[in-house]
Each structure stands twice: as C-alpha cells, then as structure tokens.
Design an enzyme around this catalytic site. Structure first.
Site, short mmCIF file in Angstrom:
data_model
loop_
_atom_site.label_atom_id
_atom_site.label_comp_id
_atom_site.label_asym_id
_atom_site.label_seq_id
_atom_site.Cartn_x
_atom_site.Cartn_y
_atom_site.Cartn_z
N HIS A 1 74.11 70.71 6.91
CA HIS A 1 73.56 69.80 5.89
C HIS A 1 72.87 68.62 6.60
CE1 HIS A 1 72.90 68.08 2.07
NE2 HIS A 1 74.13 67.78 1.68
N ARG B 1 68.33 74.73 -0.99
CA ARG B 1 69.79 74.70 -0.85
C ARG B 1 70.28 76.12 -1.09
NH1 ARG B 1 74.25 70.67 -3.33
NH2 ARG B 1 73.54 69.63 -1.45
N GLN C 1 71.98 65.19 4.83
CA GLN C 1 73.15 64.35 4.59
C GLN C 1 73.48 63.52 5.82
OE1 GLN C 1 75.32 64.09 1.68
NE2 GLN C 1 75.80 62.28 2.90
N ASP D 1 85.38 65.04 3.43
CA ASP D 1 84.61 65.93 2.55
C ASP D 1 85.63 66.82 1.83
OD1 ASP D 1 82.62 67.46 1.30
OD2 ASP D 1 82.11 68.61 3.10
N ARG E 1 70.45 58.95 0.88
CA ARG E 1 69.91 60.31 0.87
C ARG E 1 68.41 60.27 0.59
NH1 ARG E 1 72.95 64.77 -0.10
NH2 ARG E 1 70.97 65.80 0.27
N CYS F 1 80.48 62.41 1.89
CA CYS F 1 79.16 62.85 1.43
C CYS F 1 79.08 62.97 -0.09
CB CYS F 1 78.80 64.18 2.09
SG CYS F 1 80.05 65.46 1.85
#
Ligand code: CP
Ligand code: NVA
Length: 309
Positions: free
Chosen positions: A135, A108, A138, A227, A295, A267
């Site tokens: 991402h 990440r 996700q 988000d 996830r 998310c």
C-alpha cells in the site's frame, strides 16, 4: 506502447531517496496551496483518471477523486461490480482500453500480480491503491505526516504492532530507501513476507527488526503504528485472529511504555477495542486524522510525478 516520461507508482523502492523526498516536498507545497484556498493551480486540467476498485474503500476513493478534481481533472470510479477485471474481462484488455480513454489509472486489487499485469499492458501510468502485497500511497502519506509532526523520517524509530501485512511491506520498502529504525512486532506465524524483509535488510539502509514482544519493541518509539488484524479478503479469519493476536492491542499501557515522544498512527479503518483502544485513538498524541488527510496531498504529488508534471 512505451510510457515515455510517464511513471507507474507501484512500490516505494522503485524510486530512489531523492525522488521520494522530492515527491514529499511537492506534497507539502501543493497541500499549502490547497489549504490557502487557492483554486487556480490546475495541472490536471483536461485529464481523466480511471479508478478500479476490487475492494471497498473510503479514504482511497475519496482522496484520489477529490485531489484529482481539485487540481483540474476528472476521476471515474469503477467499483467491484463494474468491470470485474480478470473475470468479465482480462486484465490486459482492461489496461489497453482504459489507456485509450484515460491519462492515468489507479487500481485497488487483490492479487499484486494483477496490478503488475495492468501496469505492464497500460500505456498510461498506473498507481497502486493497495493490493494484498502492499500500500505505497498510504506509507507516502504516513511519511509526510511524520515529516510534519517529527520533522523527518530519517533517524526515527517506527514500531508497527500487529499483522505482517501489506502496510508492513510498504514500510519495509520505504526502509530500503530512507534510513530509519523499523520494527514489526507480530505474533509468530504472522511475519511479513520473508523475501521483502530480506530485500529491505540487504539494501543496508535501515535497521530492520521482526520481533514478537510488543512491550520490548515499543520502547523509545517515535511512532507506534497499528492496522487491522484481519485485512480485506481475510475477514472470515477475524475471530481466529482475535485469539492469536491477544497481547498485540495498542492500549494506553503500551503507549506509556513507548514513552512521551511516541505518536500513534493507524492507516484506518480501525476496529476500536480490537487492535487499538478507543482511548489511544482519541489521545492528543494520536495523529490518525492528519494522516488520513495526507492521503490526498501525498497522492496529488505522486500523480504529478507520474504524469511528469
Ligand atoms: N487507509 C485506506 O486505504 O483506507 P480505505 O480502505 O478506506 O481506502
Ligand atoms: N491491511 C488493511 C489496510 C486497509 C487500508 C487491508 O488490507 O485491509
């Protein structure tokens, strides 16, 4: 060194539709196995994973570490202060050293180029755990959640309300592979990356729209997705963004306009009362927690694919 039989997972559109659907099928299969209490399927036995985090995380860290462990492997958490990739040590050196200890690397990072460099120099698969650009893990979990709740992704309408950020880029790249109707409704000046929009549109797979009127956009949506307005790395802009994003909060009125078929997705982490109201997150059609759970299952299948297992 060549990664023979091993595959990075950096962008959804690096894979074709058949492969993405196969990974999602595998995710369902392994999820059912783990949910049944079965603990004898250990494909990662004897394997280790290095997890590099330049940013904070709850879901990504815990789901990768738990998933890898449950399937027999051992995961090592490297936080922002541990290796300071690009500062204490060059990315290309980190890549080659970790490749000599570990079977797989999850990262990440801030700059997407750092992830590309890491993948380029690593001789083991590199999995994208979020960058400033995208991402993909996700959105694979989100796709799995849609399959479970709606039955499919194909033919649905997904309306993302808010900032044209990393999450949107992964939705766009999924839309380049699987046909559905994707709308990003955002304030002017907060559109997703133009090249990525063009790439997704040029693929000719999905109907893709970037618009600015949330009430118009959400009509008939199967999923209304939200988000944070200020992503990691933009937190000092949070106050300013709250002003600019007025009218983009997902509230009960907006969900009503969307229609009774609409699920709410996010998310997480969410700022209740900012991009979404408490009522919408807690409503029966909110599937944010199944989404978070997935996830782990989506990533387990991604890692199995990356390792050729
Ligand atoms: N959704 C997500 O990636 O959460 P974390 O930042 O907690 O990992
Ligand atoms: N857009 C958010 C997603 C967090 C999972 C961020 O980058 O902070």
């Amino acid at each position: 060194e060549e990664k023979t039989g091993l595959k990075d997972f950096l962008h959804i559109d690096d894979f074709d539709k058949g492969t993405i659907l196969k990974i999602l099928d595998r995710a369902k299969e392994v999820k059912a196995l783990l949910k049944s209490g079965e603990r004898t399927y250990l494909p990662f036995k004897g394997k280790t994973m290095a997890m590099i985090f330049a940013k904070p995380s709850m879901r990504t860290r815990v789901s990768f570490e738990t998933g890898f462990y449950l399937l027999g492997g051992h995961a090592i958490y490297l936080g922002p202060k541990d290796i300071e990739m690009g500062k204490r040590e060059e990315t290309r050196d980190v890549a080659r050293v970790l490749s000599r200890y570990n079977d797989i690397i999850m990262a990440r990072l801030f700059a997407h180029q750092d992830l590309l460099d890491l993948a380029n120099y690593a001789s083991v698969p590199v999995i994208n755990g979020l960058t400033d650009y995208n991402h993909p893990c996700q959105i694979m979990a989100d796709a799995l959640t849609m399959i479970e709740h709606i039955g499919q992704i194909e033919g649905t309408k997904v309306v993302y309300v808010g900032d044209g950020n990393n999450i949107v880029h992964s939705w766009l790249l999924l839309a380049a592979v699987i046909p559905f109707h994707f709308v990003c409704v955002c304030p002017k000046g907060f559109e997703p990356d133009a090249k990525t929009v063009e790439k997704a549109q040029r693929a000719g797979v999905s109907k893709i729209e970037i618009t600015h009127d949330p009430k118009e956009a959400v009509k008939g949506a199967d999923v209304v997705y939200s988000d944070v307005w200020a992503s990691m790395g933009q937190k000092e802009e949070a106050e300013y963004r709250r002003q600019v994003f007025q009218g983009f909060q997902v509230d009960e009125e907006l969900m009503k306009i969307a229609g009774p078929q609409a699920y709410f997705m996010h998310c997480l982490p969410a700022e209740r009362g900012v991009e979404v109201t408490n009522e919408v997150i807690e409503a029966p059609n909110s599937i944010v927690f199944p989404q978070a759970e997935n996830r782990m299952h989506a990533q387990n299948a991604i890692m199995l694919h990356s390792l050729g297992l």
